[in-house]
Write an enzyme that holds these catalytic residues in place. Structure first.
Site, PDB file in Angstrom:
ATOM      1  N   SER A 213     -16.347 -91.705  64.228  1.00  0.00           N
ATOM      2  CA  SER A 213     -17.647 -92.019  63.644  1.00  0.00           C
ATOM      3  C   SER A 213     -17.538 -92.123  62.129  1.00  0.00           C
ATOM      4  O   SER A 213     -16.940 -91.246  61.487  1.00  0.00           O
ATOM      5  CB  SER A 213     -18.649 -90.924  64.021  1.00  0.00           C
ATOM      6  OG  SER A 213     -19.885 -91.098  63.355  1.00  0.00           O
ATOM      7  N   SER A 214     -18.101 -93.184  61.534  1.00  0.00           N
ATOM      8  CA  SER A 214     -18.136 -93.372  60.089  1.00  0.00           C
ATOM      9  C   SER A 214     -16.703 -93.398  59.540  1.00  0.00           C
ATOM     10  O   SER A 214     -15.939 -94.300  59.865  1.00  0.00           O
ATOM     11  CB  SER A 214     -19.001 -92.287  59.441  1.00  0.00           C
ATOM     12  OG  SER A 214     -19.302 -92.617  58.103  1.00  0.00           O
ATOM     13  N   SER A 215     -16.294 -92.422  58.739  1.00  0.00           N
ATOM     14  CA  SER A 215     -14.911 -92.401  58.258  1.00  0.00           C
ATOM     15  C   SER A 215     -13.935 -92.407  59.432  1.00  0.00           C
ATOM     16  O   SER A 215     -12.876 -93.049  59.382  1.00  0.00           O
ATOM     17  CB  SER A 215     -14.685 -91.154  57.391  1.00  0.00           C
ATOM     18  OG  SER A 215     -13.341 -91.053  57.001  1.00  0.00           O
TER      19      SER A 215
END
Length: 440
Positions: free
Chosen positions: A150-152
């Site tokens: 998720s995200s990074s």
């Protein structure tokens, strides 16, 4: 500056929110998260936690699940559904913890020159070492390794697929960016990032060339890619979903025009890009109205299904019931050399069916079609690892390009999602290439 503060608060709040809203899924007897302090070459200085379910096959698949900036491996373990799915389906989950400070918390390195080439160093090498350790210590299958985050962590997912295409078979990236989106450390948030500033636009070939340059000379198969993004995400702009689609379809040699579009769940608009054999190499989900909040409930299960890991782990056979004296043993029906197992997971008006087809004969199967009868009221809306026609009644599932052959004693896993009107029974009357199969 407002962007910087919002991203920091958004990622931290997401971790807390996910932990509060995670459905109770793991049984009380499940294994626990374990930290590994010495797993091999670790140029990124990362921490490794691993979850090994109690019930698993001898050589379980491996899923690497990665947190967002400011998070941690244990936090993503608690705030996502992957460990519960590992209990259900028998795969190992590695939870790396990033240690590279990016100004608003620790993030996975997708910006440095070392991280951008296979074996160059930094976080990708550390994660590859974790995967190798899981193989040595737990028998993890090095030919069935998958990445998600998720995200990074979603950014690192696409990054790993580029630099280690020979290690990762597929990935599911939530709110990520294409490989090589960040020019260098100065271009990574919270600086004035061109990548996440909303103005990034390259041609599909430029994106594809970046991936091909990550491992020069590599000519083997490329990983399959699943992409997720919220349409209202302003922290990692929604426009980057299209850039990722362009990158990975170019890498796979596919058209930019999807081969199919559908809505497998309310608000999930999906585009699928299949090759000439019908094998879906890239699929992209635009989650309507969602901000920087993915994955939400059910999305991890869709990722695991995309990986082809939805077959439940094998369990010891039950003790047979003794045959009463003077009672003749029934003669088993004559069947083809195949065995089918089917696991149904139903909710409200929907269900998924995870099917395993085992070749119990002595001859190799090259190209197959599995026919079965779908219960009344059920309609298939999507499927994986096979094509399904028609969507109701007497259905035939035909092999994809990557699973056409089934060696003696081997099996393949397929499945589908369907709607129902109350009847959640499993399909019946399975036959493989016209020969009836036993049902376990």
């Amino acid at each position: 500056m407002r962007f910087k503060k919002t991203l920091l608060l958004g990622t931290a709040a997401l971790t807390v929110l996910a932990a509060l809203t995670l459905p109770a899924g793991r049984p009380a007897f499940a294994a626990s998260l374990t930290e590994v302090t010495s797993f091999g070459d670790n140029p990124g200085g990362m921490r490794m936690h691993v979850y090994v379910p109690d019930s698993r096959p001898a050589n379980p698949p491996i899923v690497v699940a990665m947190h967002g900036c400011g998070g941690s491996g244990p936090g993503f373990y608690s705030g996502s559904e992957f460990a519960a799915l590992a209990d259900r389906h028998g795969f190992i989950v590695i939870y790396p913890s990033a240690m590279q400070e990016a100004g608003f918390g620790k993030c996975f390195d997708t910006w440095s020159a070392a991280a951008k080439r296979r074996g160059g160093g930094s976080d990708p090498v550390s994660i590859a070492s974790m995967v190798a350790y899981a193989g040595r210590q737990y028998g993890g299958d090095q030919n069935r390794v998958y990445a998600t985050g998720s995200s990074s962590g979603g950014m690192m997912t696409q990054h790993l697929l580029a630099v280690y295409p020979d290690l990762f078979r597929a990935g599911a990236s939530f709110m990520g960016v294409p490989y090589d989106c960040f020019a260098n450390a100065a271009d990574y948030p919270p600086g004035a990032s061109r990548c996440t500033g909303g103005a990034m636009n390259r041609t599909p070939q430029q994106w594809g060339d970046a991936v091909r340059q990550a491992y020069p000379g590599y000519t083997g198969p490329r990983p399959r890619v699943q992409l997720w993004h919220g349409t209202n995400d302003t922290l990692v702009p929604y426009s980057l979903l299209q850039e990722s689609v362009e990158q990975w379809t170019d890498v796979a040699g596919l058209s930019q025009t999807p081969t199919s579009t559908d809505t497998p769940q309310a608000g999930w608009n999906r585009r699928r890009f299949a090759d000439a054999t019908g094998d879906v190499r890239v699929e992209a989900y635009a989650v309507q109205g969602a901000g920087h909040t993915l994955p939400s409930t059910g999305m991890a299960a869709a990722a695991v299904a995309f990986f082809g890991l939805t077959t439940p782990p094998s369990t010891p056979p039950s003790t047979p019931t003794p045959t009463p004296p003077n009672t003749p043993t029934p003669t088993p029906p004559v069947t083809g050399a195949c065995r089918v197992t089917d696991a149904i997971n139903a909710w409200n008006t929907g269900l998924t069916s995870a099917i395993t087809i085992a070749n119990t004969g002595t001859a190799r199967v090259d190209g197959w079609s599995l026919s079965f009868t779908l219960p009344a009221g059920q309609t298939i809306t999507s499927g994986w690892n096979a094509t399904y026609t028609p969507s109701s009644g007497q259905v035939t599932a035909r092999n994809a390009g990557h699973n056409a052959a089934i060696a003696p004693g081997a099996s393949v896993s397929i499945g589908f999602q369907a709607t129902h009107t109350g009847n959640t029974a499993a399909p019946s009357s399975f036959s493989l290439n016209g020969a009836a199969c036993t049902v376990a």
